[in-house]
Scaffold this motif. Sequence first.
Motif, mmCIF file in Angstrom:
data_model
loop_
_atom_site.group_PDB
_atom_site.id
_atom_site.type_symbol
_atom_site.label_atom_id
_atom_site.label_comp_id
_atom_site.label_asym_id
_atom_site.label_seq_id
_atom_site.Cartn_x
_atom_site.Cartn_y
_atom_site.Cartn_z
ATOM 1 N N GLU A 151 0.833 -1.204 0.000
ATOM 2 C CA GLU A 151 0.000 0.000 0.000
ATOM 3 C C GLU A 151 0.868 1.254 0.000
ATOM 4 N N SER A 152 1.940 1.234 0.786
ATOM 5 C CA SER A 152 2.862 2.373 0.833
ATOM 6 C C SER A 152 3.540 2.585 -0.519
ATOM 7 N N VAL A 153 3.957 1.486 -1.131
ATOM 8 C CA VAL A 153 4.598 1.580 -2.452
ATOM 9 C C VAL A 153 3.615 2.130 -3.475
ATOM 10 N N ASN A 154 2.366 1.692 -3.418
ATOM 11 C CA ASN A 154 1.359 2.194 -4.357
ATOM 12 C C ASN A 154 1.122 3.687 -4.171
ATOM 13 N N GLN A 155 1.107 4.162 -2.919
ATOM 14 C CA GLN A 155 0.948 5.601 -2.680
ATOM 15 C C GLN A 155 2.121 6.379 -3.264
#
Length: 134
Positions: free
Chosen positions: A59-63
Amino acid sequence: MSGGAIAALVAAGAFVLLVLLLAVPLLKLGRTLDEATLAVRKTHDGVAPLLAEAQHTMESVNQQLVQLEGIATNVNSMTTNVAAMTNVVSSTLGSPMIKAAAFTYGVRKTVAERRDADAVRTARRKRRSDRRSR
């Protein structure tokens, strides 16, 4: 006791010995399977937090990728604007500069040709006067 009875007793004893010899590896195998079951259970319990952490990381990488996409879009827009400005400057200043350079080149070439022509005329006059004086 007859010979058949003794043979049966020996066979029964051998069978009991065989069962005892096979029981030891079977007990060890049972313990090994119990340990493997415990290891699988512990692994299963430990995988859930790892998967949750991996989900959080994704999720952090996607953000961050969304932010990076915005930056890439802005850079693309800036590149397009710079290309357009370069075309405007090139068409506005480029053509007059080329004309001025061509004019300057023509003037320099003409002046050089006149100097050369004057030098040739002077040399011919001097030569003629040298021939006449001899």
